[in-house]
Each structure stands twice: as structure tokens, then as C-alpha cells.
Design a protein around this motif. Structure first.
Motif: not given
Length: 327
Positions: A89-93, A97-100
């Protein structure tokens, strides 16, 4: 007063490539000030401490969790997972995302190889220049059309966010960061300790497989060696071609194939590098540095220096004459 080491945190994600994961430890861990002080503190972390599967036939054990990201001055994200499956989907799972989101504001972030996919999926590369492994640039651009992808370079430095091409280009990136932080003398010493070049000219276009119509054994190395001994003199293209007993046209074609840039661009790069060394290690005036590097005039030196490094020679000297920035 001793320098406080710059804290580098390497993010070990599942299916990491061990070689790329180890690059920051090898380069930053061998960077010392001119008085022998350790300049970087390197820590590896992972989302869940413990076993981390790799793309090799062995796994790793990483004891530090994601809390390390909150104290990092620089975060390094090597390649991991499989780009074609993770970013559909061109985005982080959500978990990544929480990690970053735990990376503290103001931290510098860099990727090695397809680690750039994570940065792009996190939205960190939107509207910015970036690169990745040449074999993945088309897919990268498809997934992240807002990123200005450069498929030819070894790395891209866009200030607080940096990306590198595949595998060994991660070494180039880390040595570049040492140079940016502490100057050429420290970077050259760091590279020497790891038996790698302090700077590779040209880009990853050199490594893309292309049909070769005939066997070519001639190289341009003799001409390059000859030119490096004469950077303070006018060096003409025909002089370089004559050193290799080639026509100008043939020499230019061979040179670009080997180095990824034209002979003129290479000469300018070498002269800028020589100017950097002189500005860092001597008190010669800008006029003398310009003469000794073959730029002829201070104005010419300033133009080329500004174009290559984004700063004036005098500003560069103020930054690095005392052995580099304490960051």
C-alpha cells in the motif's frame, strides 16, 4: 574537555542482511578524534528484544528494544523484509509506524540499500531526493511517486535524512557521515582502518549490467594517476587521452564507463577534495589553495566549492580547521 560520543542506533528488523546491519558498527566504531577519543557510540535495537531472523543461514540475538530510538542522534535503517511484499500500500504497517514514531524529533535518519523503503513508507522522503538499490528503483518510484528518486548515485544527503544504494554503498554513506561530522582527516583515517576508499567517485550506474559489444582491456587508471600528481597544473582532455594512447572520443567513453562521470567532472571532484584537505590542514590563503588545486583563482574555487559542498571555503575552514564539528 572530552567530546560526548554521537549516539548511533541501528534498527535490526526481521530478515535483515547481516553484512549491511554490521556496516555502521564497523565504520562508526572505528572513528576516533585526532587525540584518540571515541566519536560515536553504536547500539543495535529491535522491535522485540531477542531472536532476529536474517536473510543468511543464521539468526541474531539483539538484547536492546525500541526504546533506544528515543535517545538516538542518528538512526540507521538497513535493508530488511522483502520490499515487494511489505509495502503493497506504499505505507508502513501499523506496528512499524509505531516504531518509527519513537524516533526523537531532530534525530538524523539514514538508510542502507532497500532500507529506504521504510523511510519512504514513513513519509520521511516525500518531496525529497533519495536513492535505493538500482535493481529496486523502478518499484520504489512506483510505490512512492512523491519521492525524487535518483537511480545513479551511491548515496543522497538531504540534510537530516540520507539514503544509500545497495550493500557496499552503505559504507560510502557512513564514511560520508563521519566526514560531514568531523572532516576529511578523521574520515580518511576511519576508511583506512577498514581498508575501504574514503570516497568513491561515480555512481551505482557503474554496476548495472549492460551488454558489452567487445572485450575491452584498456583502462584509464594511468591517466587518472598522472592527473592526480598534477592537479595544480592545467590538465587537458587530450593530455589524459594521450597517456592511454587513445583518441579523445574513445578515452572519454572509457572514462565515463569506468568512473560514472566525465573526465572534466572527475578532475573538478579531485580538486575540490584537495582543496578540502588543504583548508583543513593548512593556513594557506584561499588564493593559494585555489592555485595549488588547479582552480587558478579564489573566485573559481569558491564557485566549485559552493556547488559541490554547499558552503564557501572560508566557512568550511572555520568548521573543520580545528578537527571537525563536535556533534
Amino acid at each position: 574537555m572530552a567530546l560526548k560520543p554521537h549516539r548511533v542506533v541501528v534498527l535490526a528488523l526481521p530478515l535483515a542482511i547481516p553484512f549491511e546491519l554490521s556496516i555502521p558498527h564497523r565504520i562508526f566504531g572505528r572513528a576516533f578524534s585526532t587525540t584518540g577519543e571515541t566519536l560515536y557510540e553504536v547500539t543495535t535495537c529491535t522491535p522485540v528484544p531477542g531472536r532476529v531472523p536474517t536473510q543468511a543461514d543464521f539468526d541474531l540475538h539483539v538484547a536492546t528494544g525500541p526504546e533506544a530510538l528515543e535517545t538516538a542522534d542518528t538512526v540507521i535503517v538497513p535493508a530488511a523484509y522483502e520490499p515487494s511484499t511489505l509495502f503493497g500500500e506504499g505505507r508502513l504497517p501499523d506496528d512499524l509506524a509505531a516504531l518509527f514514531a519513537r524516533i526523537r524529533p531532530g534525530a538524523r535518519i539514514a538508510s542502507i540499500c532497500t532500507g529506504s523503503f521504510f523511510l519512504a513508507a514513513a513519509g520521511l522522503l516525500d518531496g525529497r531526493p533519495a536513492t535505493t538499490h538500482w535493481a529496486w528503483t523502478d518499484r520504489f518510484q512506483q510505490l512512492f511517486p512523491a519521492v525524487k528518486v535518483d537511480p545513479d548515485v551511491l548515496y543522497v544527503d538531504d540534510g537530516d535524512v540520507l539514503t544509500s544504494a545497495g550493500v557496499a554503498a552503505g559504507i560510502d554513506l557512513c564514511v560520508h557521515l563521519v566526514r560531514r561530522d568531523h572532516g576529511s582527516a578523521v574520515a580518511n583515517d576511519t576508511a583506512r582502518r577498514s581498508v575501504v576508499p574514503p570516497h568513491r567517485y561515480g555512481g551505482q550506474a557503474q554496476y548495472v549490467l549492460r551488454p558489452v559489444p567487445e572485450i575491452q582491456t584498456a583502462t584509464t587508471s594511468a591517466a587518472r594517476d598522472w592527473a592526480l600528481e598534477r592537479l595544480h597544473e592545467p590538465v587537458q582532455l587530450r593530455d589524459l587521452a594521450e597517456r592511454e594512447l587513445m583518441s579523445v572520443r574513445t578515452f572519454t567513453r572509457r572514462f565515463r564507463a569506468e568512473m560514472g562521470v566525465s573526465p572534466g567532472q572527475w578532475l573538478t571532484q579531485q580538486r575540490v577534495e584537495r582543496a578540502r584537505q588543504l583548508l583543513e590542514s593548512t593556513d594557506r590563503s584561499v588564493d593559494l589553495v585555489a592555485r595549488d588545486c588547479g582552480f587558478g583563482t579564489a573566485q573559481s574555487l569558491r564557485q566549485h566549492f559552493q556547488s559541490a559542498l554547499g558552503v564557501a571555503p572560508t566557512v568550511y575552514r572555520r568548521t573543520f580547521r580545528t578537527h571537525g564539528s563536535p556533534c
